[in-house]
Design a protein around this motif. Structure first.
Motif, short mmCIF file in Angstrom:
data_model
loop_
_atom_site.label_atom_id
_atom_site.label_comp_id
_atom_site.label_asym_id
_atom_site.label_seq_id
_atom_site.Cartn_x
_atom_site.Cartn_y
_atom_site.Cartn_z
N PHE A 140 40.03 40.26 34.53
CA PHE A 140 39.00 41.36 35.03
C PHE A 140 37.63 40.85 35.11
N GLY A 141 37.21 40.19 33.89
CA GLY A 141 35.80 39.62 33.72
C GLY A 141 35.68 38.41 34.58
N THR A 142 36.64 37.66 34.63
CA THR A 142 36.68 36.52 35.46
C THR A 142 36.36 36.81 36.94
N MET A 143 37.42 37.67 37.51
CA MET A 143 37.16 38.21 38.73
C MET A 143 35.99 38.89 39.14
N SER A 144 35.23 39.42 38.31
CA SER A 144 34.07 40.24 38.61
C SER A 144 33.09 39.10 38.75
N VAL A 290 30.21 31.62 35.68
CA VAL A 290 30.65 31.14 34.17
C VAL A 290 30.44 31.91 33.22
N ILE A 291 29.66 33.16 33.19
CA ILE A 291 29.66 34.27 32.15
C ILE A 291 30.77 34.89 31.89
N SER A 295 33.28 35.16 29.00
CA SER A 295 33.51 36.47 28.15
C SER A 295 34.98 36.37 28.06
N ASP A 296 35.86 36.23 29.00
CA ASP A 296 37.31 36.51 29.01
C ASP A 296 37.86 35.52 28.30
N VAL A 347 27.18 41.40 34.82
CA VAL A 347 28.20 41.38 35.32
C VAL A 347 29.39 42.00 34.32
N LEU A 348 28.88 41.62 32.94
CA LEU A 348 29.86 42.12 31.88
C LEU A 348 29.82 43.33 31.73
#
Length: 433
Positions: A140-144, A290-291, A295-296, A347-348
Motif C-alpha cells: 500500500f505505501g509503495t503504490m501510494s 522513494v519514501i 517505508s514499506d 504520502v505516508l
C-alpha cells in the motif's frame, strides 16, 4: 491449487495494473489543475482585471471544493465504488476546465474552477480504495508513492510545458483542450475500471494472501457510523495536521506564487521561472515513490516522516531566511528539488490513516486525513495574496516575498511538530475498536 486458480491469480495480478493505470491517467489531470493557475497568473489578472487577493481566491476555489468533497468522496468510494465515482468526477472536471477556459467574466472563471475542484476531488480517494482491493497491504505505501509520482507528472505538465502551450494556443484554448482530454479519460474509466477482483470472477487479494476471508452479510458498511469512528479517533488527526502544514506551504510555492517570486526577485524569464518550480514538483514526484517504498521496506511510518520532515523544515528555513529570502541562484534548483522530495513524506499519512482506523472503511479514513492537505492549500495562497497586495507598493520584492513566505514557513513548522504525535504502526492495521 488448480490450473484455473493459477490462471485467475495471474489475470488478477495483470489486470490490477490496467485498473490502476486508467485511474492514474485521471490523477495526472488532478495535479495539472492543482498547479496550472500559478503559471497563467498574469494572463488571468489581465483578462479579468483582478487583484492578487482575488487571484489567490480563484486558485483556492479548487482546493475549497476539493477539501469539502473529501468525506463525501470517501463515502462514494466505499458505496458506489471507484468506477462510477471517477467516471462522473472526471467528466465534471472536463466540463469545468472548458468553462474556465472560455469564461467571459471572473464569475464564470470561479464557476469553472469550482467544477474542476468538485470533479477531480473524488479521484485520489477512489485510487486508495482500489489499491486496498487490488493490492496487498504490504504494497500500500509503495503504490501510494507510485500514484503520487504519476500524479505529479501532471504538475510537471502544468509548469514549463504549459507556458509553451499557452504561448502557442492561448491560455483559453489550452484549458479547453485539457477539458476535452479529461472527457476522453472519463470514458476510459467507465470501460476499464472494476471496483474489486470479484467483479471479474477473480479471487480477492485477501484469499491470495492466505488470510481468513470474512463472509459478507450483503450489507454495506454503515458509513456515518464509520465516519464518527474516524473523526473521534485521536490517532487520525496528527496525519491531518502534517498534511495541512506541509502541502499547504508547498502549494503556495509551486502552484500560486513561486513563478512570481522568481521573476520579481531574481529577474528571470517566466519560462525559466517555471522550470525552477518544476524542479520542486519533480522532487515531490520522485520523493513520493522513494519514501513510500522505503517505508514499506523498513516497516516504519513515523521514522521516515521524522527524518524527511526535518530536512523539509531546513529547506524552507533556507528559502525564507538565507540571504534575506534570496538564496544564491546557483543552489536554487537543487534546493527546490530537495524541498519537493522531502515534502512528499505526507504520502505516508494516507497509509497511516488506513492503519489506525477500521479496515473496512479505507475510503473514509484516508479522506478525512486528505482534507488536511487541501485545507492548508486553500487557506495559505489567499493569505499570501493579501500580504502581497498590501505591501507591494511600499517594500522591495525580496522583502515582500520574505514577509509572505513567512506564513508558509510557520505552516511547515506546525506540520512537523505534529509528527511527534504519530503512533508507529509498523505498516499494519492497529485499530482496536
Amino acid at each position: 491449487m488448480s490450473q484455473l486458480d493459477k490462471n485467475k491469480i495471474k489475470k488478477l495480478m495483470t489486470y490490477r495494473y490496467v485498473v490502476w493505470g486508467v485511474l492514474a491517467l485521471a490523477y495526472i489531470i488532478v495535479f495539472f489543475h492543482r498547479l496550472a493557475v500559478g503559471v497563467v497568473k498574469d494572463e488571468l489578472i489581465n483578462a479579468f482585471d483582478i487583484t492578487g487577493t482575488t487571484f489567490g481566491n480563484l486558485g483556492s476555489t479548487y482546493f475549497y471544493a476539493y477539501m469539502l468533497m473529501q468525506i463525501p468522496s470517501g463515502m462514494l468510494a466505499d458505496s458506489l465504488g471507484a468506477r462510477k465515482t471517477v467516471t462522473v468526477g472526471t467528466l465534471v472536471a472536463g466540463i469545468g476546465s472548458m468553462v474556465f477556459g472560455y469564461a467571459p467574466t471572473v464569475f464564470w472563471a470561479f464557476c469553472g474552477r469550482l467544477l474542476v475542484g468538485l470533479g477531480v476531488s473524488v479521484v485520489f480517494i477512489s485510487i486508495l480504495k482500489v489499491q486496498s482491493e487490488w493490492f496487498k497491504e504490504s504494497e500500500f505505501g509503495t503504490m501510494s508513492g507510485i500514484t503520487s509520482f504519476v500524479g505529479n507528472l501532471g504538475g510537471v505538465f502544468a509548469k514549463a510545458p504549459l507556458v509553451i502551450m499557452v504561448g502557442y494556443l492561448t491560455w483559453r484554448i489550452s484549458f479547453a483542450v485539457i477539458g476535452a482530454l479529461s472527457i476522453v479519460i472519463a470514458i476510459l474509466c467507465y470501460l476499464f475500471i472494476r471496483n474489486t477482483p470479484e467483479e471479474m470472477g477473480l479471487p480477492s487479494i485477501t484469499e491470495i494472501e492466505g488470510k481468513e476471508v470474512k463472509k459478507s452479510s450483503g450489507k454495506k458498511p454503515d458509513l456515518l457510523k464509520g465516519l464518527r469512528k474516524v473523526i473521534s479517533n485521536p490517532k487520525t488527526w496528527p496525519g491531518f495536521v502534517v498534511f495541512a502544514g506541509f502541502f499547504g506551504a508547498f502549494v503556495t510555492l509551486s502552484g500560486s506564487w513561486g513563478e512570481a517570486y522568481l521573476v520579481e526577485v531574481y529577474n528571470i524569464p517566466k519560462v525559466k521561472a517555471a522550470s525552477y518550480t518544476m524542479s520542486a514538483v519533480l522532487g515531490l514526484a520522485v520523493g513520493s515513490i522513494v519514501i513510500g517504498r522505503l517505508s514499506d521496506a523498513i516497516k516504519k511510518r513515523k521514522l521516515p516522516m521524522m527524518v524527511f520532515g526535518v530536512i523539509y523544515v531546513i529547506c524552507w528555513t533556507a528559502l525564507v531566511f538565507l540571504n534575506g529570502g534570496k538564496p544564491p541562484i546557483e543552489i536554487l534548483m537543487p534546493l527546490l528539488f530537495i524541498l519537493g522530495f522531502t515534502c512528499s513524506v505526507f504520502v505516508l499519512g494516507w497509509a497511516y490513516a488506513k492503519e489506525v482506523n477500521p479496515p473496512e472503511i479505507p475510503g473514509i479514513s484516508t479522506s478525512v486525513v486528505n482534507i488536511g492537505g487541501f485545507f492548508g492549500a486553500a487557506l495559505l495562497p489567499p493569505l499570501l495574496g493579501k500580504v502581497l497586495d498590501r505591501f507591494s507598493d511600499s517594500i522591495p520584492p525580496i522583502e515582500l516575498y520574505h514577509k509572505a513566505f513567512m506564513y508558509s514557513f510557520i505552516s511547515v513548522v506546525i506540520g512537523f511538530i505534529f509528527i511527534f504525535f504519530i503512533k508507529e504502526t509498523n505498516c499494519k492495521n492497529i485499530y482496536k475498536g
